[in-house]
Design a protein around this motif. Structure first.
Motif, PDB file in Angstrom:
ATOM      1  N   GLY A  22       0.822  -1.193   0.000  1.00  0.00           N
ATOM      2  CA  GLY A  22       0.000   0.000   0.000  1.00  0.00           C
ATOM      3  C   GLY A  22       0.864   1.254   0.000  1.00  0.00           C
ATOM      4  N   LEU A  23       0.292   2.353  -0.461  1.00  0.00           N
ATOM      5  CA  LEU A  23       0.989   3.632  -0.453  1.00  0.00           C
ATOM      6  C   LEU A  23       0.421   4.455   0.705  1.00  0.00           C
ATOM      7  CD1 LEU A  23       3.122   5.330  -1.926  1.00  0.00           C
ATOM      8  CD2 LEU A  23       1.279   6.275  -3.330  1.00  0.00           C
ATOM      9  N   ALA A  24       1.263   4.699   1.693  1.00  0.00           N
ATOM     10  CA  ALA A  24       0.795   5.322   2.931  1.00  0.00           C
ATOM     11  C   ALA A  24       1.219   6.776   3.068  1.00  0.00           C
ATOM     12  CB  ALA A  24       1.306   4.530   4.136  1.00  0.00           C
ATOM     13  N   ALA A  25       0.284   7.567   3.598  1.00  0.00           N
ATOM     14  CA  ALA A  25       0.536   8.938   4.029  1.00  0.00           C
ATOM     15  C   ALA A  25      -0.248   9.123   5.311  1.00  0.00           C
ATOM     16  CB  ALA A  25       0.064   9.935   2.974  1.00  0.00           C
ATOM     17  N   LEU A  26       0.119  10.098   6.094  1.00  0.00           N
ATOM     18  CA  LEU A  26      -0.654  10.425   7.282  1.00  0.00           C
ATOM     19  C   LEU A  26      -2.008  10.963   6.824  1.00  0.00           C
ATOM     20  CD1 LEU A  26      -0.179  10.360  10.373  1.00  0.00           C
ATOM     21  CD2 LEU A  26       0.410  12.778  10.218  1.00  0.00           C
ATOM     22  N   ALA A  27      -3.081  10.303   7.210  1.00  0.00           N
ATOM     23  CA  ALA A  27      -4.404  10.631   6.680  1.00  0.00           C
ATOM     24  C   ALA A  27      -4.856  12.044   7.025  1.00  0.00           C
ATOM     25  CB  ALA A  27      -5.428   9.622   7.182  1.00  0.00           C
ATOM     26  N   SER A  28      -4.371  12.576   8.126  1.00  0.00           N
ATOM     27  CA  SER A  28      -4.768  13.928   8.543  1.00  0.00           C
ATOM     28  C   SER A  28      -3.978  15.028   7.842  1.00  0.00           C
ATOM     29  CB  SER A  28      -4.593  14.067  10.060  1.00  0.00           C
ATOM     30  OG  SER A  28      -3.255  13.757  10.441  1.00  0.00           O
ATOM     31  N   ASP A  29      -2.967  14.647   7.063  1.00  0.00           N
ATOM     32  CA  ASP A  29      -2.109  15.603   6.363  1.00  0.00           C
ATOM     33  C   ASP A  29      -2.623  15.807   4.932  1.00  0.00           C
ATOM     34  OD1 ASP A  29      -0.048  16.936   4.999  1.00  0.00           O
ATOM     35  OD2 ASP A  29       1.529  15.955   6.153  1.00  0.00           O
ATOM     36  N   LYS A  30      -3.332  16.899   4.698  1.00  0.00           N
ATOM     37  CA  LYS A  30      -3.952  17.151   3.389  1.00  0.00           C
ATOM     38  C   LYS A  30      -2.927  17.220   2.261  1.00  0.00           C
ATOM     39  CE  LYS A  30      -7.973  19.611   5.238  1.00  0.00           C
ATOM     40  NZ  LYS A  30      -8.750  20.868   5.214  1.00  0.00           N
TER      41      LYS A  30
ATOM     42  N   ILE B 299      -0.282  11.616  -2.685  1.00  0.00           N
ATOM     43  CA  ILE B 299      -0.765  10.277  -3.044  1.00  0.00           C
ATOM     44  C   ILE B 299      -1.401  10.310  -4.438  1.00  0.00           C
ATOM     45  CG2 ILE B 299      -2.565   8.546  -2.554  1.00  0.00           C
ATOM     46  CD1 ILE B 299      -0.434   8.143  -0.574  1.00  0.00           C
ATOM     47  N   HIS B 300      -2.274  11.277  -4.657  1.00  0.00           N
ATOM     48  CA  HIS B 300      -2.961  11.378  -5.954  1.00  0.00           C
ATOM     49  C   HIS B 300      -1.959  11.612  -7.088  1.00  0.00           C
ATOM     50  CE1 HIS B 300      -6.903  11.276  -4.183  1.00  0.00           C
ATOM     51  NE2 HIS B 300      -6.673  12.338  -3.424  1.00  0.00           N
ATOM     52  N   ARG B 301      -0.989  12.477  -6.847  1.00  0.00           N
ATOM     53  CA  ARG B 301       0.012  12.752  -7.898  1.00  0.00           C
ATOM     54  C   ARG B 301       0.881  11.530  -8.152  1.00  0.00           C
ATOM     55  NH1 ARG B 301      -0.034  17.631  -5.054  1.00  0.00           N
ATOM     56  NH2 ARG B 301       1.870  17.145  -3.892  1.00  0.00           N
ATOM     57  N   ALA B 302       1.274  10.839  -7.096  1.00  0.00           N
ATOM     58  CA  ALA B 302       2.137   9.664  -7.244  1.00  0.00           C
ATOM     59  C   ALA B 302       1.429   8.544  -8.003  1.00  0.00           C
ATOM     60  CB  ALA B 302       2.585   9.166  -5.871  1.00  0.00           C
ATOM     61  N   LYS B 303       0.131   8.401  -7.754  1.00  0.00           N
ATOM     62  CA  LYS B 303      -0.641   7.350  -8.415  1.00  0.00           C
ATOM     63  C   LYS B 303      -1.229   7.792  -9.758  1.00  0.00           C
ATOM     64  CE  LYS B 303      -3.541   4.849  -6.037  1.00  0.00           C
ATOM     65  NZ  LYS B 303      -3.142   3.435  -6.297  1.00  0.00           N
ATOM     66  N   GLU B 304      -1.027   9.092 -10.087  1.00  0.00           N
ATOM     67  CA  GLU B 304      -1.527   9.655 -11.342  1.00  0.00           C
ATOM     68  C   GLU B 304      -3.040   9.473 -11.458  1.00  0.00           C
ATOM     69  OE1 GLU B 304       0.764   8.159 -14.643  1.00  0.00           O
ATOM     70  OE2 GLU B 304       2.648   8.349 -13.527  1.00  0.00           O
ATOM     71  N   GLN B 305      -3.737   9.880 -10.393  1.00  0.00           N
ATOM     72  CA  GLN B 305      -5.182   9.749 -10.371  1.00  0.00           C
ATOM     73  C   GLN B 305      -5.841  11.078 -10.039  1.00  0.00           C
ATOM     74  OE1 GLN B 305      -5.678   6.774  -7.318  1.00  0.00           O
ATOM     75  NE2 GLN B 305      -5.705   8.261  -5.664  1.00  0.00           N
ATOM     76  N   ALA B 306      -7.128  11.173 -10.270  1.00  0.00           N
ATOM     77  CA  ALA B 306      -7.876  12.398 -10.020  1.00  0.00           C
ATOM     78  C   ALA B 306      -7.886  12.725  -8.530  1.00  0.00           C
ATOM     79  CB  ALA B 306      -9.306  12.244 -10.518  1.00  0.00           C
TER      80      ALA B 306
ATOM     81  N   THR C  76      -3.294   6.376   5.015  1.00  0.00           N
ATOM     82  CA  THR C  76      -3.983   5.984   3.788  1.00  0.00           C
ATOM     83  C   THR C  76      -3.643   4.529   3.479  1.00  0.00           C
ATOM     84  OG1 THR C  76      -2.157   6.741   2.370  1.00  0.00           O
ATOM     85  CG2 THR C  76      -3.903   8.335   2.882  1.00  0.00           C
ATOM     86  N   SER C  77      -4.583   3.855   2.825  1.00  0.00           N
ATOM     87  CA  SER C  77      -4.357   2.431   2.534  1.00  0.00           C
ATOM     88  C   SER C  77      -4.552   2.107   1.063  1.00  0.00           C
ATOM     89  CB  SER C  77      -5.297   1.571   3.378  1.00  0.00           C
ATOM     90  OG  SER C  77      -6.642   1.775   2.988  1.00  0.00           O
ATOM     91  N   THR C  78      -4.407   3.110   0.217  1.00  0.00           N
ATOM     92  CA  THR C  78      -4.551   2.882  -1.216  1.00  0.00           C
ATOM     93  C   THR C  78      -3.438   1.964  -1.724  1.00  0.00           C
ATOM     94  OG1 THR C  78      -4.750   3.987  -3.368  1.00  0.00           O
ATOM     95  CG2 THR C  78      -3.194   4.951  -1.796  1.00  0.00           C
ATOM     96  N   SER C  79      -3.729   1.197  -2.747  1.00  0.00           N
ATOM     97  CA  SER C  79      -2.741   0.244  -3.272  1.00  0.00           C
ATOM     98  C   SER C  79      -1.546   0.968  -3.900  1.00  0.00           C
ATOM     99  CB  SER C  79      -3.393  -0.680  -4.303  1.00  0.00           C
ATOM    100  OG  SER C  79      -4.019   0.078  -5.328  1.00  0.00           O
ATOM    101  N   ALA C  80      -0.386   0.359  -3.779  1.00  0.00           N
ATOM    102  CA  ALA C  80       0.855   0.943  -4.296  1.00  0.00           C
ATOM    103  C   ALA C  80       1.000   0.627  -5.786  1.00  0.00           C
ATOM    104  CB  ALA C  80       2.057   0.418  -3.506  1.00  0.00           C
ATOM    105  N   ASN C  81       0.224   1.328  -6.589  1.00  0.00           N
ATOM    106  CA  ASN C  81       0.279   1.159  -8.043  1.00  0.00           C
ATOM    107  C   ASN C  81      -0.149   2.462  -8.707  1.00  0.00           C
ATOM    108  OD1 ASN C  81      -2.424   1.170  -7.388  1.00  0.00           O
ATOM    109  ND2 ASN C  81      -2.969  -0.640  -8.554  1.00  0.00           N
TER     110      ASN C  81
END
Length: 205
Positions: free
Chosen positions: A38-46, A52-59, A136-141
């Protein structure tokens, strides 16, 4: 940016400590979970969630689920009803993700709802506990591509984007968690826990 490999088995306490430190400073980390990496960040850190969104190239509007160490921490992010608490008590830690109304401070994670789970993975759970917060618990892809089960592959994908890669070796491929939206009484993704099991748990007083 240098990527650090931190073995999660032999050097477990150091791996947790170093990863927690990186997340506190706003960096991203690739960590093992009970399914894939998974790709982790502190969830409270906007700002970190934005990374995360930029790294995963997602909206930016795409919802990002979280891992919490306890029900107490989950209550910081979502509105938890009696039914939610029943399901947490019955199935967590375990392969169930619950979707609940988001509190205002959690809207940066995807809008009006928030998806959370308590991870059964030893490292992910220890990391949240160390932080005293959600991650965050989004997949690392990259968005739309297959999940990642190899730390070496994750390093290549997120080189220069994640500061820490926690190497737990090749992870076994497992069925993903069931995603259940409590308000609509609906399974959004089928997984290990069935709708029948959820309904049975909710019927208990």
């Amino acid at each position: 940016m240098k990527i650090m490999y931190v073995p999660s088995v032999k050097d477990f306490p150091d791996a947790v400590r170093l990863t927690a430190l990186a997340l506190k400073k706003g960096h991203l980390a690739v960590i093992p979970t009970e399914t894939s990496y998974g790709l982790a960040a502190l969830a409270s850190d906007k700002k970190a969630v934005g990374k995360i969104h930029r790294a995963k190239e997602q909206a930016v509007a795409k919802p990002v689920s979280i891992i919490v160490p306890s029900l107490k921490i989950a209550q910081r992010y979502g509105v938890l009803t009696k039914d939610v608490k029943k399901l947490v008590k019955k199935f967590m830690p375990g392969p169930l993700t619950l979707v609940v109304p988001a509190k205002k401070n959690a809207r940066h994670l995807g809008g009006k709802t928030i998806a959370f789970r308590i991870s059964s993975n030893r490292f992910a759970h220890a990391l949240c506990t160390k932080l005293g917060d959600a991650i965050t618990s989004t997949s690392a892809n990259i968005h739309g591509r297959p999940d990642t089960y190899s730390a070496k592959k994750a390093e290549k994908i997120f080189f220069g984007k994640a500061l820490v890669v926690v190497d737990a070796g090749e992870l076994p491929k497992r069925m993903p968690s069931t995603i259940y939206e409590v308000a609509s009484v609906k399974i959004l993704r089928k997984g290990k826990i069935s709708e029948k099991e959820i309904k049975k748990a909710l019927q208990k007083k």
